[in-house]
Design a protein around this motif. Structure first.
Motif, mmCIF file in Angstrom:
data_model
loop_
_atom_site.group_PDB
_atom_site.id
_atom_site.type_symbol
_atom_site.label_atom_id
_atom_site.label_comp_id
_atom_site.label_asym_id
_atom_site.label_seq_id
_atom_site.Cartn_x
_atom_site.Cartn_y
_atom_site.Cartn_z
ATOM 1 N N UNK A 55 0.834 -1.207 0.000
ATOM 2 C CA UNK A 55 0.000 0.000 0.000
ATOM 3 C C UNK A 55 0.868 1.257 0.000
ATOM 4 N N UNK A 56 1.943 1.243 0.781
ATOM 5 C CA UNK A 56 2.847 2.394 0.816
ATOM 6 C C UNK A 56 3.537 2.591 -0.538
ATOM 7 N N UNK A 57 4.010 1.482 -1.129
ATOM 8 C CA UNK A 57 4.682 1.566 -2.431
ATOM 9 C C UNK A 57 3.709 2.057 -3.505
ATOM 10 N N UNK A 58 2.503 1.511 -3.491
ATOM 11 C CA UNK A 58 1.472 1.897 -4.460
ATOM 12 C C UNK A 58 1.165 3.394 -4.341
ATOM 13 N N UNK A 59 1.024 3.859 -3.122
ATOM 14 C CA UNK A 59 0.718 5.275 -2.893
ATOM 15 C C UNK A 59 1.852 6.176 -3.382
ATOM 16 N N UNK A 60 3.092 5.765 -3.117
ATOM 17 C CA UNK A 60 4.243 6.570 -3.529
ATOM 18 C C UNK A 60 4.332 6.654 -5.047
ATOM 19 N N UNK A 61 4.116 5.526 -5.722
ATOM 20 C CA UNK A 61 4.165 5.517 -7.190
ATOM 21 C C UNK A 61 3.077 6.414 -7.767
ATOM 22 N N UNK A 62 1.875 6.346 -7.200
ATOM 23 C CA UNK A 62 0.774 7.175 -7.701
ATOM 24 C C UNK A 62 1.033 8.661 -7.463
ATOM 25 N N UNK A 63 1.665 8.993 -6.349
ATOM 26 C CA UNK A 63 2.004 10.397 -6.087
ATOM 27 C C UNK A 63 2.940 10.935 -7.169
ATOM 28 N N UNK A 64 3.963 10.152 -7.491
ATOM 29 C CA UNK A 64 4.900 10.564 -8.537
ATOM 30 C C UNK A 64 4.186 10.622 -9.889
ATOM 31 N N UNK A 73 7.635 3.421 -20.513
ATOM 32 C CA UNK A 73 8.223 2.185 -19.982
ATOM 33 C C UNK A 73 9.331 1.717 -20.917
ATOM 34 N N UNK A 74 10.495 1.464 -20.347
ATOM 35 C CA UNK A 74 11.640 0.967 -21.104
ATOM 36 C C UNK A 74 12.290 -0.172 -20.327
ATOM 37 N N UNK A 75 12.372 -1.333 -20.958
ATOM 38 C CA UNK A 75 12.985 -2.514 -20.334
ATOM 39 C C UNK A 75 12.376 -2.754 -18.952
ATOM 40 N N UNK A 76 13.200 -2.686 -17.898
ATOM 41 C CA UNK A 76 12.673 -2.922 -16.549
ATOM 42 C C UNK A 76 12.503 -1.612 -15.777
ATOM 43 N N UNK A 77 12.316 -0.522 -16.521
ATOM 44 C CA UNK A 77 12.094 0.785 -15.908
ATOM 45 C C UNK A 77 10.719 1.327 -16.291
ATOM 46 N N UNK A 78 10.164 2.120 -15.396
ATOM 47 C CA UNK A 78 9.065 3.019 -15.742
ATOM 48 C C UNK A 78 9.583 4.423 -15.456
ATOM 49 N N UNK A 79 9.662 5.243 -16.495
ATOM 50 C CA UNK A 79 10.283 6.563 -16.386
ATOM 51 C C UNK A 79 9.198 7.632 -16.338
ATOM 52 N N UNK A 80 9.279 8.481 -15.323
ATOM 53 C CA UNK A 80 8.311 9.560 -15.147
ATOM 54 C C UNK A 80 9.053 10.892 -15.061
ATOM 55 N N UNK A 81 8.640 11.838 -15.898
ATOM 56 C CA UNK A 81 9.224 13.180 -15.889
ATOM 57 C C UNK A 81 8.251 14.138 -15.221
ATOM 58 N N UNK A 82 8.746 14.890 -14.253
ATOM 59 C CA UNK A 82 7.876 15.788 -13.485
ATOM 60 C C UNK A 82 7.296 16.884 -14.374
ATOM 61 N N UNK A 83 6.204 17.479 -13.928
ATOM 62 C CA UNK A 83 5.525 18.501 -14.718
ATOM 63 C C UNK A 83 6.382 19.740 -14.933
ATOM 64 N N UNK A 84 7.263 20.028 -13.978
ATOM 65 C CA UNK A 84 8.132 21.194 -14.158
ATOM 66 C C UNK A 84 9.353 20.875 -15.012
ATOM 67 N N UNK A 85 9.528 19.587 -15.354
ATOM 68 C CA UNK A 85 10.637 19.197 -16.218
ATOM 69 C C UNK A 85 11.987 19.191 -15.537
ATOM 70 N N UNK A 86 12.005 19.314 -14.219
ATOM 71 C CA UNK A 86 13.267 19.409 -13.487
ATOM 72 C C UNK A 86 13.723 18.078 -12.897
ATOM 73 N N UNK A 87 12.869 17.054 -12.946
ATOM 74 C CA UNK A 87 13.224 15.794 -12.282
ATOM 75 C C UNK A 87 12.667 14.603 -13.056
#
Length: 204
Positions: A55-64, A73-87
């Motif tokens: 539940x904690x992991x699920x919540x953290x992923x959804x927050x990001x 999604x690439x290979x064994x990664x899921x890549x998320x770029x923040x809305x401000x483009x800084x992270x």
């Protein structure tokens, strides 16, 4: 009278009384078993932290995810770029653990967070622009998560695009002003060429 009471007590329990007593005993036994089973299950849930950890992991992923403009999604990664483009955040599925790696400006590694450990397996797949995550935790529970892919413009990209538009508009305005100035000069020269010669000019 006294003899009759003594005689009645010597008869013992009747069949009906025995049946009712046995029935009540069975019900009481079942209730005790139910209470015991409930207590055992509750204790197991308290001792089993897998639901809480997931539940904690699920919540953290959804927050990001909710704060991301781009999700791929690439290979064994899921890549998320923040809305401000800084992270950039990479959900890293590595053997029996899941990490969350953070990168500043896409390249500078900023650290990681351990989301889940001791998992028994996982699969990543994409269908209809949706990323399907299947996790088998340490207690063989299968956990499903679905994330819609995103390809929105970040604040950084929007600012860059706006700046390019302003620069383009400025150049177009300068070109227009230069063209107007050039055309005005040409028109003035043409007027001078076609201007008729007056009598005073001929006499001089």
């Amino acid at each position: 009278m006294r003899k009759s009471v003594i005689a009645k007590s010597k008869k013992g329990f009747t069949l009906l009384e025995l049946t009712v007593s046995l029935f009540l005993l069975v019900i009481l036994t079942l209730l005790l078993m139910l209470i015991l089973q409930t207590t055992i299950n509750t204790s197991k849930r308290f001792l089993d932290y897998s639901n809480y950890e997931y539940a904690l992991a699920h919540r953290k992923i959804l927050q990001i995810y909710n704060n991301s403009a781009k999700v791929t999604q690439e290979k064994h990664y899921i890549i998320m770029t923040s809305k401000d483009g800084m992270e950039d955040v990479r959900i890293n599925f590595n053997d029996n653990q899941i990490y969350m790696d953070k990168f500043k400006n896409s390249n500078d590694f900023a650290g990681y967070i351990l989301l889940l450990k001791h998992i028994k397996g996982y699969t990543l797949s994409v269908e209809d622009e949706t990323i399907h995550i299947l996790i088998v935790d340490k207690n063989n529970h299968e956990r499903d998560m679905y994330l819609k892919k995103k390809d929105e413009k970040t604040d950084k990209e929007k600012a860059k695009e706006e700046k390019e538009k302003e620069e383009k508009a400025r150049k177009e305005k300068e070109n227009q002003e230069n063209n107007n100035k050039y055309n005005k000069t040409d028109n003035h020269v043409e007027i001078e060429k076609t201007k008729p010669i007056t009598d005073n000019e001929e006499g001089s």
